[in-house]
Scaffold this motif. Structure first.
Motif, mmCIF file in Angstrom:
data_model
loop_
_atom_site.group_PDB
_atom_site.id
_atom_site.type_symbol
_atom_site.label_atom_id
_atom_site.label_comp_id
_atom_site.label_asym_id
_atom_site.label_seq_id
_atom_site.Cartn_x
_atom_site.Cartn_y
_atom_site.Cartn_z
ATOM 1 N N PHE A 1 6.107 -21.607 59.585
ATOM 2 C CA PHE A 1 5.803 -22.106 60.900
ATOM 3 C C PHE A 1 4.436 -22.507 60.839
ATOM 4 N N ASP A 2 3.652 -21.839 60.861
ATOM 5 C CA ASP A 2 2.078 -22.072 60.865
ATOM 6 C C ASP A 2 1.563 -22.962 59.877
ATOM 7 N N THR A 3 2.032 -23.037 58.838
ATOM 8 C CA THR A 3 1.828 -24.459 57.936
ATOM 9 C C THR A 3 2.364 -25.673 58.382
ATOM 10 N N LEU A 4 3.461 -25.589 59.149
ATOM 11 C CA LEU A 4 4.006 -26.757 59.652
ATOM 12 C C LEU A 4 3.267 -27.161 60.696
ATOM 13 N N ILE A 5 2.748 -26.561 61.608
ATOM 14 C CA ILE A 5 2.136 -26.831 62.572
ATOM 15 C C ILE A 5 0.619 -27.467 62.300
ATOM 16 N N SER A 6 0.146 -26.740 61.229
ATOM 17 C CA SER A 6 -1.194 -27.271 60.544
ATOM 18 C C SER A 6 -0.942 -28.650 60.013
ATOM 19 N N SER A 7 0.131 -28.749 59.260
ATOM 20 C CA SER A 7 0.537 -30.272 58.562
ATOM 21 C C SER A 7 0.506 -31.245 59.628
ATOM 22 N N ILE A 8 1.211 -30.881 60.750
ATOM 23 C CA ILE A 8 1.147 -32.132 61.844
ATOM 24 C C ILE A 8 -0.108 -32.334 62.528
ATOM 25 N N LYS A 9 -0.799 -31.240 62.782
ATOM 26 C CA LYS A 9 -2.139 -31.388 63.514
ATOM 27 C C LYS A 9 -3.322 -31.987 62.655
ATOM 28 N N THR A 10 -3.197 -31.500 61.207
ATOM 29 C CA THR A 10 -4.416 -31.917 60.402
ATOM 30 C C THR A 10 -3.877 -33.084 59.766
ATOM 31 N N LYS A 11 -2.778 -33.496 59.290
ATOM 32 C CA LYS A 11 -2.487 -34.464 58.413
ATOM 33 C C LYS A 11 -2.121 -35.639 59.458
ATOM 34 N N LEU A 12 -1.164 -35.446 60.198
ATOM 35 C CA LEU A 12 -0.359 -36.490 60.816
ATOM 36 C C LEU A 12 -1.256 -37.132 62.011
ATOM 37 N N TRP A 13 -1.972 -36.246 63.005
ATOM 38 C CA TRP A 13 -2.623 -36.560 64.059
ATOM 39 C C TRP A 13 -3.811 -37.636 63.727
ATOM 40 N N PRO A 14 -4.625 -37.246 62.786
ATOM 41 C CA PRO A 14 -5.816 -38.200 62.395
ATOM 42 C C PRO A 14 -5.484 -39.744 62.026
ATOM 43 N N LEU A 15 -4.127 -39.971 61.727
ATOM 44 C CA LEU A 15 -3.666 -41.334 61.562
ATOM 45 C C LEU A 15 -3.762 -42.161 62.614
ATOM 46 N N GLY A 16 -3.782 -41.352 64.067
ATOM 47 C CA GLY A 16 -4.091 -42.181 64.953
ATOM 48 C C GLY A 16 -2.719 -42.314 66.017
ATOM 49 N N ASN A 17 -3.168 -42.241 67.379
ATOM 50 C CA ASN A 17 -1.995 -41.991 68.530
ATOM 51 C C ASN A 17 -1.083 -43.126 68.465
ATOM 52 N N ASP A 18 -1.332 -44.473 67.842
ATOM 53 C CA ASP A 18 -0.814 -45.815 67.853
ATOM 54 C C ASP A 18 0.179 -45.822 66.555
ATOM 55 N N MET A 19 0.316 -44.680 65.877
ATOM 56 C CA MET A 19 1.183 -44.764 64.715
ATOM 57 C C MET A 19 2.413 -44.344 64.855
ATOM 58 N N ARG A 20 3.512 -45.301 64.700
ATOM 59 C CA ARG A 20 4.718 -45.008 65.037
ATOM 60 C C ARG A 20 5.556 -44.268 63.882
ATOM 61 N N PHE A 21 6.278 -43.643 64.171
ATOM 62 C CA PHE A 21 7.024 -42.864 63.039
ATOM 63 C C PHE A 21 8.561 -42.869 63.131
ATOM 64 N N VAL A 22 9.160 -42.973 61.877
ATOM 65 C CA VAL A 22 10.696 -42.434 61.890
ATOM 66 C C VAL A 22 10.794 -41.391 61.382
ATOM 67 N N PRO A 23 11.518 -40.407 61.965
ATOM 68 C CA PRO A 23 11.732 -38.987 61.717
ATOM 69 C C PRO A 23 13.067 -38.950 60.875
ATOM 70 N N GLY A 24 13.138 -37.874 60.248
ATOM 71 C CA GLY A 24 14.457 -37.555 59.515
ATOM 72 C C GLY A 24 15.844 -37.533 60.366
ATOM 73 N N HIS A 25 15.942 -37.446 61.649
ATOM 74 C CA HIS A 25 16.794 -37.442 62.439
ATOM 75 C C HIS A 25 16.328 -37.962 63.683
ATOM 76 N N GLY A 26 17.121 -38.664 64.438
ATOM 77 C CA GLY A 26 16.927 -39.207 65.733
ATOM 78 C C GLY A 26 16.037 -40.279 66.031
ATOM 79 N N PRO A 27 15.592 -40.440 67.158
ATOM 80 C CA PRO A 27 15.080 -41.613 67.554
ATOM 81 C C PRO A 27 13.441 -41.713 67.166
#
Length: 217
Positions: A170-196
């Protein structure tokens, strides 16, 4: 030139398989071909995309179950995920039996992916981030110019990936999101593995697991 994509939900898990292509050359990739191979084949033919790679975000069956069959049909190479997910790919026969899916043989990709790798197709590219937590070898693919990311099961609209699988954390997952994804920018659109689809900015405001200011319950 621009990056184009079409989402095709596959398997009983409604996994978002993405066909992504360069509109100048019609070269493309298929991200997470989890199953329903004939459906994907028809979509690829209808779009007239020349698929050069199957790209895997992680080794779970609903994301990889149709990979070898579709690669054989399209003559595409298999790339990804990170080698830390090899144990998931080697366990595919057991996964098939356990979850009631068609039998899927173990396989290895032509190339494992590492952070900083670039997947090229025509005049377009996807950059690679290593984002463990859901699985240890999970990767995320993004194109900064197009403001698009394909995040597998790391992040969803209003939720995050499970971390209770073998070698998940869990902690590693949260870190991946906050340290790897967020720096890409708030306007970055994403396709998740499931759902909208969603944007990183929307999740930073509203997602109860990873919002910048956690909502009061």
């Amino acid at each position: 030139m621009s990056l184009q994509y079409q989402i095709i939900p596959v398997t009983s898990y409604e996994q978002n398989c993405s066909i992504v292509w360069c509109d100048e050359t019609m070269k493309g990739v298929v991200i997470d071909p989890g199953g329903d191979v004939q459906l994907l084949k028809q979509a690829i033919e209808a779009l007239n995309v020349d698929v050069v790679h199957m790209v895997l975000t992680h080794g779970h069956l609903d994301h990889v179950g149709g990979t070898e069959d579709l690669a054989a049909i399209t003559n595409a190479t298999i790339v990804g995920p990170h080698k830390e997910d090899n144990f998931w790919l080697q366990g595919l026969p057991n996964q098939s039996e356990r979850f009631g899916f068609p039998h899927t043989e173990a396989f290895e990709p032509s190339q494992w992916l590492n952070e900083g790798d670039v997947i090229e197709f025509g005049n377009q590219k996807l950059d690679v981030l290593h984002t463990p937590g859901h699985t240890p070898g999970h990767v995320v693919l993004f194109n900064q110019e197009a403001k698009m990311a394909f995040v597998g099961d790391v992040l969803f609209k209003g939720a995050i990936g499970r971390s209770d699988f073998p070698k998940g954390d869990f902690d590693t997952l949260i870190s991946s999101i906050k340290t790897k994804l967020w720096p890409l920018g708030n306007d970055m659109r994403f396709v998740p593995g499931h759902g909208p689809e969603s944007t990183f900015g929307h999740e930073r405001q509203t997602n109860p697991f990873v919002a910048d200011k956690m909502p009061l319950w």
